[in-house]
Design an enzyme around this catalytic site. Structure first.
Site, mmCIF file in Angstrom:
data_model
loop_
_atom_site.group_PDB
_atom_site.id
_atom_site.type_symbol
_atom_site.label_atom_id
_atom_site.label_comp_id
_atom_site.label_asym_id
_atom_site.label_seq_id
_atom_site.Cartn_x
_atom_site.Cartn_y
_atom_site.Cartn_z
ATOM 1 C CE LYS A 83 -4.457 6.983 -61.807
ATOM 2 N NZ LYS A 83 -3.673 6.510 -60.650
ATOM 3 C CD GLU A 106 9.696 -0.894 -57.081
ATOM 4 O OE1 GLU A 106 8.473 -0.831 -57.313
ATOM 5 O OE2 GLU A 106 10.564 -0.522 -57.903
ATOM 6 N NE ARG A 165 10.532 -3.434 -61.208
ATOM 7 C CZ ARG A 165 10.221 -2.406 -61.975
ATOM 8 N NH1 ARG A 165 9.869 -1.263 -61.432
ATOM 9 N NH2 ARG A 165 10.284 -2.489 -63.274
#
Length: 621
Positions: free
Chosen positions: A276, A361, A389
């Site tokens: 990243k 979630e 969710r």
């Protein structure tokens, strides 16, 4: 930008020689850095997918071959290579291009992805649709290692592994980061795969470009070598042919590997390792800080923001630490949003009571329910849009059992640049229909702290919704003081019209109310609604106006209408809120104004409705 400026679509890219791909990657990386520094947006993740994006579009015949990105915040290089280079200056701005893939934006955006872990399911659906229709095309799911922690990804792997005649490729973009540092057993498993250097070398036997029989021979040699090193990987147990790990920044490895995989039938799994922030030292050193920056000077890097106003997220983080110091039963739970939800300090101070469950979630909500069953007092810090969710779990595992779980709903209402996928427009509507729920909406920073205290002390499920960004600058009292349950308050006394404001709409409603000499109430609670206050205002005013930063359909205004109907009170009503459509990206203040939810818009809507007939407005002269 000699090479990049010649590419208006992937067909142009595929005309380049292999030797030109590396300089193209350098140009593309520079363009992404320069572009994001001027608009703001997701940076670290996009710098990490430069070579992977080039290789995928170079090898596969897009858009005929489908590429689904998961999560979609890593698609800026994809957008640039698919004809949107000249529109990147409008990224995430009103009427500009989205920061995520959108089917209505480009034929190359084959599936909208802004919430994670959906790509494998969608790609499998596309692959099986192609098989059913007799079409010879590929479906490629590019999924981040963080997104692989969600159960939906494994449901899709389980389903896909039984089809040995489909053109499906799953690319795991493993950068050892989602947004926060990685957590859980899957991350440890991937780390073990990466540490098996001999295994990685064995897996790469025969991965150079080899025609038919030679490739088959190489595969047999590879399988023999693999068996001497370690058992089959988890992904192979799911029915996938696992390749990797390979360097996701090495085009000389990526391109031939993808070319070979393109000729294989059945579910394929390619494990690529990326970094990243690759190529920009500041982002490499701090990928979290550079995950989603605003505008900045690339030569200087991001400078600390100076503001006299606290953000609501900071208010929550401070409250969480203060309440945890008071009550040892408090535990904090986040689905992979430690920084975004303001829990960094809580983790530092209370590491044994901090739980990051990964991008999961549904699990977060039921995990909290299990904690509550054992006498703990869980606080689930979750974005409003992500609670959607875990809705089934909220109903069946928490509310049905009336368990003591506090939900801190960050990013409630419009969120600006992230757009419709991240807007928290529906929580008031979908929560208030659930029995046992208490729902509050904060109008300022101090009230947010008080509401969090109220929710924590309530013996049952309770949610506090608060917006993204800074508050109005209210002084936050250090005391942990609750609000009497189900009580609102009149904040401005007027005549004729009573404006019932919920949460963030109090400030513009007060401005409109003073202009119109209307009464303004801060309702505070969506559930239980202050019915006594509603009845009082209905009796003393000619009309009722409700204002909320949430969907009008089923929202707080609907709760007021239901309360009046239950009492047999007939009174002219005007509901102001978000319309029955998805609200695109843009500056929050712009979007609110377009929805008529700024002070001028509220006043204009009231005048339009009531100036033409009864009741007459009593306008302040």
């Amino acid at each position: 930008m000699d090479l990049l400026n010649k590419i208006d679509d992937p067909a142009d890219l595929r005309k380049l020689s292999r030797a030109q791909l590396k300089p193209l990657a350098d140009e593309l990386r520079s363009f992404v850095l320069d572009s994001v520094s001027q608009t703001g947006g997701h940076l670290s993740s996009n710098l990490g997918t430069i070579e992977l994006t080039i290789a995928l579009h170079y090898v596969f015949n897009t858009p005929e071959d489908r590429i689904i990105w998961d999560v979609g915040h890593q698609t800026y290089p994809h957008k640039i290579l698919t004809g949107r280079r000249e529109r990147m200056h409008s990224l995430r701005q009103l009427d500009g291009i989205s920061g995520f893939p959108r089917r209505d934006e480009s034929e190359y955006d084959t599936f909208g992805t802004a919430h994670s872990s959906t790509s494998i399911s969608a790609a499998l659906g596309m692959a099986l649709a192609a098989r059913t229709k007799g079409e010879d095309r590929h479906a490629v799911a590019v999924i981040g290692d963080g997104a692989m922690t969600a159960g939906m990804a494994f449901e899709a792997l389980n389903n896909a592994g039984v089809y040995d005649d489909i053109n499906l490729l799953v690319v795991l973009n493993d950068n050892d980061m989602s947004i926060s540092p990685p957590v859980g057993a899957l991350n440890r498993y991937l780390a073990r795969l990466l540490s098996g250097r001999f295994y990685a070398a064995a897996k790469n036997v025969g991965k150079s470009v080899l025609p038919g029989p030679m490739l088959e021979l190489a595969k047999r040699l590879e399988e023999h070598a693999k068996g001497m090193v370690m058992p089959a990987t988890m992904f192979e147990e799911f029915g996938f042919n696992y390749i990797g790990p390979i360097d996701g920044h090495d085009l000389d490895a990526l391109v031939p590997t993808l070319q070979n995989l393109k000729h294989l039938k059945g579910p394929q799994f390619l494990h690529v390792v990326t970094k990243k922030g690759q190529g920009y030292k500041l982002a490499e050193a701090d990928p979290v800080l550079y995950h989603g920056p605003g505008k900045f000077n690339p030569a200087e890097g991001i400078k600390p923001a100076v503001s006299s106003k606290k953000t609501y997220t900071q208010v929550f983080g401070d409250w969480l630490c203060d309440m945890a110091a008071q009550d040892k039963r408090l535990v904090g739970i986040t689905p992979a949003m430690r920084e975004g939800s303001g829990m960094v300090e809580f983790e530092r101070r209370f590491p044994n009571r901090y739980y990051d469950v990964g991008i999961a979630e549904q699990h977060a909500v039921t995990f909290a329910a299990g904690m509550a069953c054992e006498g703990m007092k869980p606080v689930v810090a979750i974005y409003s849009t992500f609670l959607q969710r875990g809705y089934d779990q909220l109903i069946h595992d928490v509310a049905l059992q009336n368990l003591d779980v506090t939900f801190a709903l960050d990013r409630a209402g419009l969120v600006g640049a992230d757009g419709a996928t991240h807007a928290g427009n529906y929580d008031m509507a979908f929560l208030r229909c659930i029995p046992n729920m208490v729902i509050m909406a904060a109008s300022d920073e101090n009230e947010c702290r008080q509401m969090l205290t109220t929710a924590f002390h309530y013996n049952g499920p309770a949610a506090v919704r608060y917006p993204r960004g800074a508050g109005i600058g209210a002084t936050v009292e250090p005391i942990l003081k609750p609000i009497p349950l189900g009580t609102g308050e009149v904040r401005h006394a007027g005549k004729g019209i009573a404006i019932l404001a919920f949460g963030t709409m109090l400030a513009p409603s007060l401005a409109a109310g003073k202009e119109l000499n209307a009464t303004v109430a801060n309702m505070r609670f969506i559930k239980p609604l202050d019915v006594a206050l509603v009845k009082q205002l209905a009796a003393s005013h000619d009309a009722i106006v409700t204002v909320e930063e949430g969907s009008v359909m089923g929202g707080a205004g609907a709760a007021v209408a239901e309360a009046l109907a239950a009492e047999g009170i007939v009174k002219p009503l005007l509901h102001l809120g978000l319309p029955d459509k998805f609200i695109d990206h843009g500056d929050v203040s712009q979007l609110l104004a377009l929805c008529g939810l700024d002070a001028a818009g509220i006043a204009a809507s009231i005048r339009k409705r009531f100036d033409k007939g009864e009741p007459r407005l009593v306008v302040n002269n």
